[in-house]
Motif scaffolding. Structure first.
Motif, PDB file in Angstrom:
ATOM      1  N   THR A  43     -42.857 116.346 -34.753  1.00  0.00           N
ATOM      2  CA  THR A  43     -42.119 115.294 -34.045  1.00  0.00           C
ATOM      3  C   THR A  43     -42.349 113.928 -34.684  1.00  0.00           C
ATOM      4  OG1 THR A  43     -42.320 116.536 -31.970  1.00  0.00           O
ATOM      5  CG2 THR A  43     -41.756 114.211 -31.805  1.00  0.00           C
ATOM      6  N   ASN A  44     -43.591 113.634 -35.025  1.00  0.00           N
ATOM      7  CA  ASN A  44     -43.887 112.351 -35.663  1.00  0.00           C
ATOM      8  C   ASN A  44     -43.211 112.238 -37.024  1.00  0.00           C
ATOM      9  OD1 ASN A  44     -45.465 111.645 -33.482  1.00  0.00           O
ATOM     10  ND2 ASN A  44     -47.393 112.246 -34.441  1.00  0.00           N
ATOM     11  N   ARG A  45     -43.208 113.324 -37.771  1.00  0.00           N
ATOM     12  CA  ARG A  45     -42.554 113.306 -39.093  1.00  0.00           C
ATOM     13  C   ARG A  45     -41.052 113.074 -38.956  1.00  0.00           C
ATOM     14  NH1 ARG A  45     -44.170 115.554 -43.918  1.00  0.00           N
ATOM     15  NH2 ARG A  45     -46.249 115.070 -43.106  1.00  0.00           N
ATOM     16  N   LEU A  46     -40.428 113.747 -38.002  1.00  0.00           N
ATOM     17  CA  LEU A  46     -38.992 113.544 -37.780  1.00  0.00           C
ATOM     18  C   LEU A  46     -38.713 112.138 -37.255  1.00  0.00           C
ATOM     19  CD1 LEU A  46     -38.084 116.970 -36.101  1.00  0.00           C
ATOM     20  CD2 LEU A  46     -37.439 116.216 -38.395  1.00  0.00           C
ATOM     21  N   HIS A  50     -35.712 108.238 -41.723  1.00  0.00           N
ATOM     22  CA  HIS A  50     -34.678 107.217 -41.578  1.00  0.00           C
ATOM     23  C   HIS A  50     -33.297 107.798 -41.823  1.00  0.00           C
ATOM     24  CE1 HIS A  50     -38.211 104.628 -41.997  1.00  0.00           C
ATOM     25  NE2 HIS A  50     -37.477 103.634 -41.512  1.00  0.00           N
ATOM     26  N   VAL A  51     -32.360 107.439 -40.974  1.00  0.00           N
ATOM     27  CA  VAL A  51     -30.953 107.775 -41.157  1.00  0.00           C
ATOM     28  C   VAL A  51     -30.156 106.478 -41.047  1.00  0.00           C
ATOM     29  CG1 VAL A  51     -28.965 109.050 -40.257  1.00  0.00           C
ATOM     30  CG2 VAL A  51     -31.243 110.083 -40.212  1.00  0.00           C
ATOM     31  N   MET A  52     -29.526 106.104 -42.151  1.00  0.00           N
ATOM     32  CA  MET A  52     -28.751 104.856 -42.213  1.00  0.00           C
ATOM     33  C   MET A  52     -29.616 103.661 -41.828  1.00  0.00           C
ATOM     34  SD  MET A  52     -25.129 106.153 -40.554  1.00  0.00           S
ATOM     35  CE  MET A  52     -24.343 104.559 -40.890  1.00  0.00           C
ATOM     36  N   TRP A  59     -36.781 110.992 -28.773  1.00  0.00           N
ATOM     37  CA  TRP A  59     -36.288 112.079 -27.936  1.00  0.00           C
ATOM     38  C   TRP A  59     -35.472 113.074 -28.763  1.00  0.00           C
ATOM     39  CZ3 TRP A  59     -31.104 113.048 -27.489  1.00  0.00           C
ATOM     40  CH2 TRP A  59     -30.224 112.020 -27.838  1.00  0.00           C
ATOM     41  N   THR A  60     -34.757 112.563 -29.785  1.00  0.00           N
ATOM     42  CA  THR A  60     -34.008 113.458 -30.682  1.00  0.00           C
ATOM     43  C   THR A  60     -34.966 114.302 -31.519  1.00  0.00           C
ATOM     44  OG1 THR A  60     -32.245 111.798 -30.818  1.00  0.00           O
ATOM     45  CG2 THR A  60     -32.227 113.557 -32.460  1.00  0.00           C
ATOM     46  N   ALA A  61     -36.038 113.672 -31.990  1.00  0.00           N
ATOM     47  CA  ALA A  61     -37.030 114.411 -32.778  1.00  0.00           C
ATOM     48  C   ALA A  61     -37.673 115.513 -31.937  1.00  0.00           C
ATOM     49  CB  ALA A  61     -38.097 113.445 -33.290  1.00  0.00           C
ATOM     50  N   ILE A  62     -37.910 115.231 -30.648  1.00  0.00           N
ATOM     51  CA  ILE A  62     -38.495 116.248 -29.763  1.00  0.00           C
ATOM     52  C   ILE A  62     -37.530 117.409 -29.576  1.00  0.00           C
ATOM     53  CG2 ILE A  62     -39.365 116.693 -27.439  1.00  0.00           C
ATOM     54  CD1 ILE A  62     -40.230 113.747 -27.346  1.00  0.00           C
ATOM     55  N   LEU A  63     -36.252 117.102 -29.359  1.00  0.00           N
ATOM     56  CA  LEU A  63     -35.260 118.166 -29.179  1.00  0.00           C
ATOM     57  C   LEU A  63     -35.134 119.018 -30.437  1.00  0.00           C
ATOM     58  CD1 LEU A  63     -32.407 116.331 -27.215  1.00  0.00           C
ATOM     59  CD2 LEU A  63     -34.163 117.882 -26.331  1.00  0.00           C
ATOM     60  N   ALA A  68     -36.446 124.112 -33.224  1.00  0.00           N
ATOM     61  CA  ALA A  68     -37.209 124.858 -34.239  1.00  0.00           C
ATOM     62  C   ALA A  68     -38.034 125.966 -33.588  1.00  0.00           C
ATOM     63  CB  ALA A  68     -38.117 123.895 -35.012  1.00  0.00           C
ATOM     64  N   ILE A  69     -38.648 125.671 -32.431  1.00  0.00           N
ATOM     65  CA  ILE A  69     -39.424 126.682 -31.708  1.00  0.00           C
ATOM     66  C   ILE A  69     -38.518 127.818 -31.234  1.00  0.00           C
ATOM     67  CG2 ILE A  69     -40.718 127.120 -29.588  1.00  0.00           C
ATOM     68  CD1 ILE A  69     -42.424 125.849 -31.627  1.00  0.00           C
ATOM     69  N   ILE A  70     -37.344 127.465 -30.693  1.00  0.00           N
ATOM     70  CA  ILE A  70     -36.404 128.476 -30.203  1.00  0.00           C
ATOM     71  C   ILE A  70     -35.937 129.369 -31.344  1.00  0.00           C
ATOM     72  CG2 ILE A  70     -34.117 128.825 -29.183  1.00  0.00           C
ATOM     73  CD1 ILE A  70     -34.599 126.269 -27.559  1.00  0.00           C
ATOM     74  N   LEU A  71     -35.606 128.773 -32.494  1.00  0.00           N
ATOM     75  CA  LEU A  71     -35.168 129.563 -33.650  1.00  0.00           C
ATOM     76  C   LEU A  71     -36.284 130.480 -34.137  1.00  0.00           C
ATOM     77  CD1 LEU A  71     -33.155 126.897 -35.699  1.00  0.00           C
ATOM     78  CD2 LEU A  71     -32.252 128.796 -34.332  1.00  0.00           C
ATOM     79  N   PHE A  72     -37.519 129.999 -34.067  1.00  0.00           N
ATOM     80  CA  PHE A  72     -38.660 130.825 -34.469  1.00  0.00           C
ATOM     81  C   PHE A  72     -38.807 132.025 -33.545  1.00  0.00           C
ATOM     82  CE2 PHE A  72     -43.254 131.730 -34.013  1.00  0.00           C
ATOM     83  CZ  PHE A  72     -43.501 132.168 -35.310  1.00  0.00           C
ATOM     84  N   LEU A  73     -38.679 131.786 -32.233  1.00  0.00           N
ATOM     85  CA  LEU A  73     -38.790 132.887 -31.269  1.00  0.00           C
ATOM     86  C   LEU A  73     -37.637 133.870 -31.412  1.00  0.00           C
ATOM     87  CD1 LEU A  73     -39.932 130.920 -28.081  1.00  0.00           C
ATOM     88  CD2 LEU A  73     -41.343 132.301 -29.626  1.00  0.00           C
ATOM     89  N   VAL A  74     -36.432 133.349 -31.684  1.00  0.00           N
ATOM     90  CA  VAL A  74     -35.284 134.232 -31.907  1.00  0.00           C
ATOM     91  C   VAL A  74     -35.501 135.088 -33.145  1.00  0.00           C
ATOM     92  CG1 VAL A  74     -32.834 134.275 -32.510  1.00  0.00           C
ATOM     93  CG2 VAL A  74     -33.632 132.769 -30.691  1.00  0.00           C
TER      94      VAL A  74
END
Length: 362
Positions: A43-46, A50-52, A59-63, A68-74
């Motif tokens: 989260t801290n890295r995300l 920087h974007v633009m 909150w976007t980084a947390i989502l 990423a966690i959901i994709l890992f579990l899938v």
């Protein structure tokens, strides 16, 4: 000084009582703290990206971390899906009449042995009939409505728990350091410096412990998957993944992993006789023997003894105490919880001997 330690003991007692009485909330909080600790670096890295010319909102980084966690579990689910599908196909193609007849053979041999040694005096064939009758009565005694209701209740409790953990973790990540700041705000000023030092040391040791567990899972998965692949075992990656996660359960985990490997290996293979099955079991046990030797000699001392700075005998006693209190979850969380209390008490004891504030208060 005596008053301070009385307050400290009372605080620990109230904390343990609260944790026991509100066990669900305590479990959610512990899981959230662990999940937040695992997701915080990503989260801290995300968040720093920087974007633009603008930082990505936290909150976007947390989502994104949640995704990423959901994709890992899938991905893990997709890894197990072929095995589950294979087992369903095997069960649907079984000849239950043949299984019924085959089950009579070992039971009849056991009954003959018991009769020969005069351990039972019942007529031949009665043992199998009694077992069959007991199984039928057990199945007939199952309340289908109650069983379905228990499944629904368990599923709903699990869903509520997942939502609670996700919600708590979100705010722990959003307000970075919120939990630590709120706890430290409760500390009186004379003991603030010592509390910060204790908090820092506990965080460092727990971080080392979680990092060590992650390394342990990766190493065990790598060795088991390579070994089972070379041994020609079907679903080697699936077995290795289950074994690496089950290994987090002290002492019982390795047995679960090896048992799962043997069951999957036998049920998914096509073997002509008992010799091939015995050879398969030997290969699987050989792989898990190498895994356990590596784990016990290299990984366990490195992770547990050094990361939490505790004697192996302490760890052994703490794990079994955790199992007595909370079962499997108690075994898994015993070391982190013990580390928190152990380091806290040691730091306050050293502070009593070193910090001038205690001498003044005394």
């Amino acid at each position: 000084m005596q008053r301070f330690f009385i307050y400290l003991i009372l605080f620990i007692a109230v904390f343990l009582l609260f944790g026991w009485y509100f066990s669900n909330i305590t479990l959610y909080l512990i899981l959230s703290l662990i999940l937040a600790a695992l997701l915080r670096p990503l989260t801290n890295r995300l968040n720093d990206f920087h974007v633009m010319g603008q930082h990505i909102p936290r909150w976007t980084a947390i989502l994104v971390s949640y995704i990423a966690i959901i994709l890992f579990l899938v991905s893990i689910g997709l890894l197990f899906f072929p095995l589950i599908n294979n087992q369903i196909s095997i069960l649907s193609s079984l000849d239950y009449e043949e299984l019924y007849e085959q089950a009579k053979i070992p039971i009849s041999r056991l009954e003959d042995w018991l009769i020969n040694y005069q351990l039972i005096d019942s007529p031949r064939g009665e043992l199998f009939d009694q077992i069959q009758k007991t199984l039928l009565e057990t199945i007939a005694g199952i309340d289908v409505g109650k069983f379905i209701s228990s499944i629904i209740n368990t599923a709903s409790s699990l869903f509520i728990g997942l939502l609670a953990v996700a919600f708590i973790t979100f705010f722990l990540l959003l307000e970075n350091g919120l939990f630590r700041r709120n706890v430290l705000n409760l500390i009186p000023n004379p003991y603030f410096e010592l509390s910060v030092a204790t908090f820092t040391k506990v965080e460092k040791l727990l971080s080392n412990y979680l990092t060590g567990l992650f390394i342990q899972v990766i190493v065990i998965f790598s060795i088991a998957s390579l070994g089972l692949t070379f041994a020609g075992v079907e679903y080697a990656l699936t077995i290795a993944l289950f074994a690496s996660v089950a290994n987090l359960i002290p002492y019982a985990g390795p047995i679960l992993g090896a048992s799962f490997g043997i069951i999957v290996g036998i049920s998914t293979g096509d073997y002509a006789g008992s010799t091939e099955i015995n050879y398969l079991i030997f290969r699987i046990l050989s792989v898990f023997a190498v895994v356990q030797i590596t784990d016990n000699i290299l990984l366990q001392p490195l992770i547990f003894s050094k990361s939490v700075k505790a004697h192996p005998l302490e760890i052994f006693v703490v794990i079994f105490a955790g199992a007595k209190i909370a079962g499997v979850l108690g075994m898994i969380f015993a070391i982190p919880v013990y580390t928190i209390f152990r380091v806290s008490i040691m730091e306050f004891y050293q502070g009593y001997r070193s910090y001038q504030i205690f001498k003044i208060k005394s």
